[in-house]
Design an enzyme around this catalytic site. Structure first.
Site, short mmCIF file in Angstrom:
data_model
loop_
_atom_site.label_atom_id
_atom_site.label_comp_id
_atom_site.label_asym_id
_atom_site.label_seq_id
_atom_site.Cartn_x
_atom_site.Cartn_y
_atom_site.Cartn_z
N ASP A 198 16.07 11.09 -3.15
CA ASP A 198 14.60 10.77 -3.35
C ASP A 198 14.59 9.24 -2.47
O ASP A 198 15.75 8.73 -2.09
CB ASP A 198 14.27 10.80 -4.46
CG ASP A 198 12.62 11.36 -4.31
OD1 ASP A 198 11.86 10.85 -3.83
OD2 ASP A 198 12.35 12.29 -5.31
N HIS A 214 10.12 11.84 1.12
CA HIS A 214 11.06 11.21 0.07
C HIS A 214 12.49 10.84 0.48
O HIS A 214 13.38 11.17 -0.05
CB HIS A 214 11.28 12.45 -0.98
CG HIS A 214 9.91 12.54 -1.69
ND1 HIS A 214 9.62 11.67 -2.85
CD2 HIS A 214 8.97 13.45 -1.69
CE1 HIS A 214 8.42 12.14 -3.30
NE2 HIS A 214 8.06 13.27 -2.57
N GLU A 224 5.31 16.58 -0.15
CA GLU A 224 4.79 15.54 -0.31
C GLU A 224 5.15 14.40 1.07
O GLU A 224 5.50 13.27 0.74
CB GLU A 224 5.15 14.61 -1.52
CG GLU A 224 4.22 15.26 -2.79
CD GLU A 224 4.81 14.71 -4.18
OE1 GLU A 224 4.12 14.79 -4.84
OE2 GLU A 224 5.95 14.03 -4.24
#
Ligand code: ACM
Length: 395
Positions: A27, A96, A159
């Site tokens: 991440d 990410h 995302e």
């Protein structure tokens, strides 16, 4: 989490007849898997200068880091296999990825060094779309495949902000070269390249439901997290899905409305809400598309869960309710479950699981003063509505 912690969690999963562990290994805030070919991913990417206390709270000033060696992973995978659990790895791209870019600035869009991210939230730093970046990820995935025999490999896809691709001449040139319409299609192209690579090695790509947004290769599995919507859209388009609905089974969301819930985040998902979850979305039930639902998955995201005792608190007893939803027909009996749960809590006590009491946190389970981000119901509904309008067109 040290290696010991997933091993313990695997035992708890086996006790609850859960058979897949999806490990989110990378991440913005850390890269947690040794890759032999690219040691900087963990030398640099596994360490951050400090962390936030709670959601966008004060910085704690304390370095944090660590990673699983390839030997650790082999041990975890073998330990899980002996308990009939498959470990599915996730290398989350192209968003990410700030930790990877910190280790390898050539993967980013800006060409400037970045730090491993120290704050919560969704960052704007994403991978570039150069051929060299695809090759880098293919090499990473080849080591991942060696370690994880799972037929499924998750490449994230969630995302991913498109600001840097919009501003980057190189990304815009790529869009034109490839004859694509926009940045959504660029993300699809990126994911497809990785899916093709996995397919040549006999593995299937899994990605979060955002991978649907610019079109998706057949054979890809969609991990649907934004409510039931992605699951329905994906199944109708002929994709297999795993139902991870954050409207029911995100176990990082708070378990009650009380202000003393430790680091309260998201909407309230009480034990009863998890028990009411049905892995096959209502819109698919009784239809042939229902066969597309491979299973369901609950998430224990840990950006606000900073100890294993806290993992216990968030996961239990909701994980027991989840286990019933995936192993029993839709007409479940809540009073009967409650009666059986009270016996089960005695077992969890005996093995040292620090579950949440129905009355709320015990005094030492609270985190006074640590800010969370509880969603209020109106804001939550607005969020779901915005996903609905995004995903409706795909159905
Ligand atoms: C996710 O919760 N971003 C998959």
């Amino acid at each position: 989490m040290t290696k010991h912690d997933p091993l313990r969690f695997i035992d708890l999963m086996a006790l609850h007849k859960l058979n897949v562990l999806h490990l989110h290994l990378t991440d913005d805030q850390g890269w947690r898997l040794e890759i032999r070919r690219y040691p900087r991913l963990t030398e640099v990417g596994a360490w951050r200068a400090e962390s936030q206390i709670g959601w966008n709270g004060a910085m704690d000033g304390r370095p944090h880091g660590g990673y699983y060696t390839q030997d650790d992973i082999r041990e975890i995978v073998a330990y899980a296999a002996r308990r009939h659990i498959t470990v599915v790895p996730e290398i989350d791209v192209p968003g990410h990825t700030q930790a990877a870019i910190a280790a390898h600035p050539e993967l980013g869009n800006l060409g400037v060094p970045l730090e491993v991210r120290t704050t919560c939230g969704i960052g704007e730093n994403v991978l570039n779309v150069e051929e060299s970046t695809i090759a880098f990820l293919q090499n990473v995935l080849d080591e991942v495949i060696e370690l994880f025999p799972s037929p499924y490999v998750c490449v994230g896809g969630d995302e991913c902000r498109k600001d840097q691709w919009k501003a980057s001449q190189a990304a815009q040139r790529r869009i034109r070269e490839l004859g694509l319409n926009d940045e959504e299609e660029l993300q699809s192209w990126f994911v497809r390249r990785l899916g093709d690579h996995l397919a040549t090695r006999g593995r299937r790509l899994v990605g979060w439901d955002e991978i649907l947004e610019g079109g998706l290769a057949p054979g890809a599995v969609v991990a649907s997290w934004r409510g039931d919507l992605g699951a329905v859209a994906a199944a109708r388009r002929g994709h297999d899905i795993v139902n991870c609905a954050n409207t029911s089974v995100y176990l990082d969301y708070r378990q009650g409305p009380g202000e003393d819930e430790p680091v309260p985040f998201g909407t309230v998902l009480a034990l009863e809400d998890v028990y009411a979850f049905e892995p096959v979305p209502a819109e698919l039930r009784g239809r042939p598309d229902a066969a597309r639902v491979l299973g369901a998955q609950c998430g224990v995201w840990t950006e606000l869960i900073d100890s294993n005792r806290q993992v216990d608190y968030m996961a239990f007893p909701r994980l027991a309710a989840f286990a019933e939803t995936v192993w029993s027909p839709a007409d479940r009996d809540l009073p009967d479950f409650r009666a059986r749960l009270s016996a089960h809590l005695g077992r969890l006590d005996a093995i040292g699981v620090e579950y949440r009491r129905a009355s709320g946190p015990l005094p030492w389970q609270t985190r006074p003063g640590v800010p969370g981000r509880p969603e209020d119901p109106a804001a939550w509904q607005a969020t779901i509505d915005s996903w609905t309008s995004n995903l409706r067109d795909l159905r």
